[in-house]
Design an enzyme around this catalytic site. Sequence first.
Site: not given
Lengths: 327, 333, 245
Positions: B70, B139, B68
């Site tokens: 990025e 999201h 996790l």
Amino acid sequence: MSDNPFPLSRDELLNIYQTMRTIREFEERVHVEFSRGDIPGFVHLYAGEEASATGIMTHLRKDDRIASTHRGHGHCIAKGVDVKGMMAEIFGKKTGVCGGKGGSMHIADLDKGMMGANGILGAGAPLACGAALAAKYRDKGDIAISFVGDGASNQGTFLESLNLASIWNLPVVFVVENNGYAESTSVDWAVACDSYVDRASGFGMPGVTVDGTDFFAVYEAAGEIIRRAREGGGPSLLECKMIRFFGHFEGDAQTYRAEGEVDDIRAKRDCLKSFSKTVTAAGVLSQADLEACDSKIVSLVDEAVSEAREADFPIEADLLTDVYVNY
Amino acid sequence: MARTISYKEAINEALDQEMTRDKLVIVMGEDSIGGTGSPGEDDAWGGPMGVTKGLYGKHGDQIMDTPLSESAYIGAAIGAATCGMRPVAEMMFVDFMGVCFDQIYNQAAKFKYMFGGKAETPVVIRTMVGAGINAAAQHSQMLTSIFTHIPGLKVVCPSNPYDAKGLLIQSIRDNDPVIFCEHKSLYGVEGEVSEESYVIPFAEANVMRDGGDVTIVAYGMMVGKAMDAAETLAKEGVECDVIDLRTLSPIDMETVLESVENTGRLVVVDEANPRCSIATDVSAQVAQQAFKSLKAQIEMVTAPHTPVPFASSLEDIYIPSNDSVAIAVRKTL
Amino acid sequence: MVDSGVKAIVVLGGDGTHRAVAKVCGQVPIAGISTGTNNAFPEHHEPTITGLAVGLAATGRIPESVAFTLNKLLSVKINDGERSDIALVDVVVSTERYIGARALWRTDNLREIFVTFADPEVIGMSAIAGLLEPVFRNDFGGLHVLLDDPKVTKNLLQVPIAPGLISTVGVQSWKQLEPEKPFTLRQSSGTIALDGERELEFGPEDTVQVTLHEKAFRTVNVGACMRHTGQHRLLVGAPLELLAT
């Protein structure tokens, strides 16, 4: 002829001196030219730190890659980037290694494995992981080096990269060039751990600290961890404790440094002086050898400056080129 | 040979075929395989929406799960691209761009330019965009205009399975950094897709419908809304041109301008928020370059200037509807 | 420090730090807390206990004969003291000609080892001695080992030199190292490592002498302090009461 106690031949030692001396001359000269007002933008000088770049780069091959910091001239020169092309780039001329479109903070030569100085601190660490990933796929024992300063060692990108490199077992070496100051802020205040070795072990890799002003210490430690990476042993962290002679950027009055601090380190912790002293004391190189080298380098840098001054600026048409490969 | 498959399967097929063709095409992302290090099944997820399922079984090492992290792995994909690899990295939701944007817009986008031409960064960043599944504010964004704004990036946004496959293959073969936007609400949509490998070039908008009275420009999920609105309007005797932009950077303004010069009326439909969007960009370009052809004000149909709400009752209003497109068209008449 | 009444020094660090403190403040008893890896000198105790023991010893609650131990050290003198230094655990002579990155990890170029104690439970250079003939901290004398290039000698020894690293050394001979008897190095040039770090370079024109000294400096005997504390119930009572006594 004295016998040679060093793990490098006489010629190699002369080359090393030449590299460090070239970096020193280059940076001292850029300092002068910048103060004349002829160099645009921001410049960050590597003078005083030569032993780190050289001690590490001496172990690198053509296909090894490095991702540098904003203070990238030293890394460039040690990696073999053309000195005249670099000077022209810093002056913003078309003959520069980046066509005048990058400048000091983005100076690069991908043909030489120099992935660029970076204006964003810590951004090079993930890129170096990528280069290491590509090297792993190529499977020829190539490696990548990520340089960061003590400041950027706190960036998320750097910390994430340590973790990623460990879990993917990447052939990358993270070099923390700890010169004690992140711009004006002391490493003692900004970095939570007492030793970068602890930070490395927190991310599952070995760490080593060396005196970054001692070429031989850097050379030996770097050799061992680079060999390990080439053989599939994964990433490591090397902390080079060093000092910079100039400010964070050119124009920095350095009022955050103690009075006399810079004069003191120039006198007592100059890596070039200690290297010269060590090799001449051992009788491997003579004062005359070094001085001959010095004069060649002074001429080279001098020519680089005059050629840079004479060279053309990029033209209007150059503004729009190389945004894409094709659009 | 063409057969009916979903948008999601079309993307999977594009990746599969390209990974077979070229070993330098490596795929990575969070849970792209799913299950790495875990005791159960390998390939447990194949991506959060199953888009990359099955690739691990066929291509092994060419696909990898990432932590996790990025900025580290998107940055690594970019760095590997400059070293000759052709990575396809997944930034799971476009909304996550905040944690890795530097690597995309300051690094990948600018290498070629800053380094005087020497660098090539053939990286594809696949990412989910758009609203419609109650995924709420963090999201569900489009954010397409932000990437479009950056010189050095290419931005692709397919509206259907056929385009998804062809545009993704083109993206992978392209030598510039490409942001490939997959609309999460379109994953299940089915369409005719050829079995063989094919490309759809960038900057070639698709004229989905010829009409002659009004030009409707859309992209992504809005193309379907535009087509539905056009059908409704046809019953009222208004025939619309519907243009699917397909790629936002580079953009095919020629097709848009040609249509507007004929119809004199423009409605731009964009699921993103209204300020500084693709809608304002297209509208301004048309206003500047085809002003004399315009017979009415340009209309834009967009989401409101709000984050994406959670409740269906609100999300349904947030997303431009067929009706709102039809209303906008009528305003130009 | 002695004049100002310092009763003990707690040292947090590796062998190098402990050596530096002992060199300069050798008259004050030391309590070591090992940090980092690969340390031979500081004994391993939970630092909380070390702190307690030092506090009780320094405030005089434990008799000095129980609280403090006398330790051996090695002195190295080059050219009759032109350069000199000490080691708390080992002095290792190698053919390596330059100090470089300091750490010792290659065993093929080691030629002589002098140790104050040789504990087979410890890793590092003193393990070479410890696996030949154990000599403990409170034993009389030390050990002197002569080594050879493992490629040419038949007498080989497997040694845990560093964490995770077992190396082969070639052994020529060894014998007890008597205190106060200076040993002149036979090797004409090389480097000398003190407690695992290369510190001194020497050449053919240098004379190097290594001497073991007994009862050279004191350390806090944490184990003895705590046993005494337990036996005499020194920590029984409320905190303020303990302070008052």
